[in-house]
Enzyme design. Structure first.
Site, PDB file in Angstrom:
ATOM      1  N   ASP A 145       0.854  -1.181   0.000  1.00  0.00           N
ATOM      2  CA  ASP A 145       0.000   0.000   0.000  1.00  0.00           C
ATOM      3  C   ASP A 145       0.895   1.236   0.000  1.00  0.00           C
ATOM      4  OD1 ASP A 145      -2.454   1.533   0.432  1.00  0.00           O
ATOM      5  OD2 ASP A 145      -3.227  -0.307   1.333  1.00  0.00           O
ATOM      6  N   ASP A 177      -3.031   4.623  -2.439  1.00  0.00           N
ATOM      7  CA  ASP A 177      -4.083   5.221  -1.637  1.00  0.00           C
ATOM      8  C   ASP A 177      -4.467   6.611  -2.174  1.00  0.00           C
ATOM      9  OD1 ASP A 177      -5.560   4.907   0.951  1.00  0.00           O
ATOM     10  OD2 ASP A 177      -4.523   6.778   1.429  1.00  0.00           O
ATOM     11  N   GLU A 185      -6.259   4.083  -6.273  1.00  0.00           N
ATOM     12  CA  GLU A 185      -7.573   4.334  -5.678  1.00  0.00           C
ATOM     13  C   GLU A 185      -8.003   5.745  -6.074  1.00  0.00           C
ATOM     14  OE1 GLU A 185      -9.732   4.153  -1.301  1.00  0.00           O
ATOM     15  OE2 GLU A 185      -7.873   5.261  -1.543  1.00  0.00           O
ATOM     16  N   HIS A 202     -11.492  -3.151   2.950  1.00  0.00           N
ATOM     17  CA  HIS A 202     -11.421  -2.729   4.362  1.00  0.00           C
ATOM     18  C   HIS A 202     -12.189  -1.435   4.638  1.00  0.00           C
ATOM     19  CE1 HIS A 202      -8.514  -0.308   2.314  1.00  0.00           C
ATOM     20  NE2 HIS A 202      -8.362   0.448   3.383  1.00  0.00           N
ATOM     21  N   ASP A 203     -12.637  -0.758   3.588  1.00  0.00           N
ATOM     22  CA  ASP A 203     -13.381   0.498   3.768  1.00  0.00           C
ATOM     23  C   ASP A 203     -14.871   0.325   3.516  1.00  0.00           C
ATOM     24  OD1 ASP A 203     -11.098   2.010   4.267  1.00  0.00           O
ATOM     25  OD2 ASP A 203     -10.784   2.454   2.146  1.00  0.00           O
TER      26      ASP A 203
END
Ligand code: NOJ
Length: 587
Positions: free
Chosen positions: A113, A228, A281, A357-358
């Protein structure tokens, strides 16, 4: 470990080049909740090493590891204090190296990440920036003077008397996106938590340091990056306030900024090549327009990312605030996917996900996590693994894990849930927890963050100690051990899906053609590559549904995959059972 490079890439019947990351299935590991090896209630890297067998058995090709870098954990590691160190809660660099080697030994690649829109406020750069307005690293962040409170019609309860933040932007976690620093008398921008100051990408030294750090990880042998909120790195000139009358919100101001393609182009030239899996993302403006095309275009004006995550489908049921939900139906969901499938039909590539995870658990959100938990989890898996793009499996999805029955605010851990709700309660915008309980149960990111359910032992076999966040009470029924023991489980079906993709180019490279865009509960489509064709029919309903399929598709179709254990035959009239998914080979 030898992975083929595919820089040249063999050509397929439709002229497209083979790429390993198009053929791959990615598995996402959220380390905090995956497996705890040292009994402190928090997952860690050794816990992942111990479970590589599970991933190998599932057959996945890549692990995307959520942040394990040194961090005060204000946002579970998305607030990085040292990009080149492993947080001691998660282990050591030696543990991480062992993880990389173990994965590679199993032919599984690792992508890390990359969180470079912001750092932690405890990063050395920010600590230095705080020392004075002339500090060496001051300009690594975005500092501005406040506005005169008398001149604006806005109310804030932060900052010195008579002063308000430099503009009206709101943090994605609620409240103003600016924090006042008393000692130097200026405000810094934080689009997320105040402990996550935004980096100033206009400063070439920031970019040098970021690119150098990326190359450092590449030298360690990783296979790519998940980036991210990478479409936030270029901020608009002058940092203008929102414009409610024109419908321009903070998110519209801060995404896809004027220099974003220049910055990503520089990253491409200085760091990346097409041998990596890179997934950006991209938050905000959800439409597959010109920006989206450029992010993933391999051409000269493209940024060359392998693929992107957009949010359009996971915003369908969401209001502006975390405690708001809106209605959606299947035609909306299909329309989103159809648009994105079409957008990257010739160039560019989709990533396929329904949870991470979000996001809440997909079976609770898009399926039926009660009576048809198993069938609907398999149906959703079938969708993800038979569209054109790279599927992402979020840990526990392969077990059919569900949302958590939250009862009080104390059950939550997530800053993205707690900050906005507490602020709203304080300000009286929300009356009580009970008034928003159902929406938070549906929407909170913590649904995805409860520990992976490995067995029916105490703490679901995740840890010997009380976990940092509660285990879902259904672990006695839904767990990996039980799933492995049952041939008809979600887990074994996922293994078949992964294998099916590996064995059939048409699943990866075939054209996508939707057949039922307007149907309320059926999603049917074909995938075609050369003379191979798949015909997929999915019944998104608790009721049986009949589909009059095009005669030419069912003529000599044979069932290749299905989520009911018997073959119900093939006819022009297909009677689909609740949440039934069928994949036919046809012509
Ligand atoms: C997106 C990440 O996925 C999320 O978990 C995080 O809170 C924000 N970006 C900020 O880094």
């Amino acid at each position: 470990m030898t992975f083929e490079t595919d820089a040249a890439g063999e050509r397929l019947p439709n002229g497209e080049r083979r790429r390993w990351w198009k053929e791959a299935v990615v598995y996402q590991v959220y380390p905090r909740s995956f497996a705890d090896s040292d009994g402190d209630g928090v997952g860690d890297i050794r816990g992942i090493v111990d479970r590589v067998g599970h991933l190998d058995d599932l057959g996945v090709d890549v692990v995307w590891l959520n942040p394990v870098y040194e961090s005060p954990q204000a946002d579970n590691g998305y607030d990085i204090a040292d990009y080149r160190a492993i947080d001691e809660q998660y282990g050591t660099m030696a543990d991480w190296e062992e993880l990389l080697d173990t994965l590679h030994d199993h032919d599984i690649r690792l992508i890390m990440d990359l969180v470079v829109n912001h750092t932690s406020d405890e990063h050395d750069w920010f600590q230095n920036a705080l020392t004075s307005r002339d500090a060496d690293y001051r300009d690594y962040y975005i500092w501005r003077e406040g506005r005169d409170a008398a001149e604006v019609d806005e109310t804030y309860d932060v900052g010195p008397d008579g002063e308000v933040p430099p503009n009206d932007w709101e943090s994605f976690f609620g409240g103003p996106a600016w924090a006042y620093h008393e000692a130097t008398g200026e405000w810094y921008l934080h689009l997320f938590d105040r402990k996550q100051p935004d980096l100033n990408w206009e400063n070439p030294d920031v970019r040098d340091d970021v690119f150098e750090m990326m190359n450092w990880w590449i030298e360690k042998g990783i296979d790519g990056f998940r980036m991210d909120v990478i479409n936030l790195v270029s901020k608009p000139e002058g940092l203008p306030s929102t414009d409610p009358e024109a419908g321009i919100r903070t998110i519209d101001r801060v995404t896809n900024g004027p220099r974003v393609h220049e910055f990503l182009g520089e990253m491409r030239d200085r760091v990346l090549d097409r041998g990596f899996l890179t997934v950006g993302e991209m938050i905000g403006d959800p439409l597959p327009g010109e920006h989206a095309r450029r992010y993933v275009s391999p051409g000269p004006d493209g940024d060359g990312l392998s693929m992107l995550f957009h949010f359009e489908h996971v915003l369908l049921d969401r209001g502006e605030r975390i405690w708001e939900t809106t209605d959606w139906d299947l035609t909306d969901l299909k329309a989103v996917f159809d648009r994105w499938q079409a957008a990257f039909a010739d160039e560019g590539w989709n990533s396929l996900y329904l949870n991470n995870h979000d996001q809440p658990r997909m079976v609770s959100r898009f399926g039926n996590d009660g009576e048809y938990r198993r069938e609907s989890a398999k149906l959703l898996g079938t969708l993800l693994h038979t569209l054109r793009g790279t599927p992402y499996v979020y840990q526990g999805e392969e077990l059919g894990m569900t949302n958590y029955p939250f009862e009080s605010l104390d059950d939550f851990r997530d800053v993205g849930t707690l900050n906005p709700v507490r602020t709203a309660l304080d300000r009286g915008v929300v009356e009580s927890f009970d008034a928003v309980k159902e929406a938070l149960r549906a929407n909170s990111r913590d649904n995805a963050r409860t520990p992976v359910q490995w067995s029916d032992e105490e703490h679901a076999g995740f840890s010997d100690a009380e976990p940092w966040i509660s285990v879902n009470p259904n672990y006695d029924e839904v767990n990996a051990e039980a799933e492995r023991a049952d041939e008809d489980s979600v887990y074994h079906y996922y293994r078949r899906l992964v294998e099916f993709r590996h064995e059939n180019d048409v699943v990866v490279y075939g054209d996508y053609d939707p057949l039922t865009p307007d149907h309320e509960s059926l999603w049917a489509y074909t995938r075609t590559l050369g003379d191979e064709r798949l015909f997929v029919v999915l019944n998104f309903a608790d009721e049986a549904t009949t589909y009059d399929a095009p005669a030419e598709l069912v003529g000599d179709a044979t069932l290749a995959l299905g989520n009911y254990d018997d073959d119900d035959g093939v006819d022009e009239t297909l009677d689909l059972r609740p949440w039934e998914a069928r994949v036919y080979r046809t012509r």
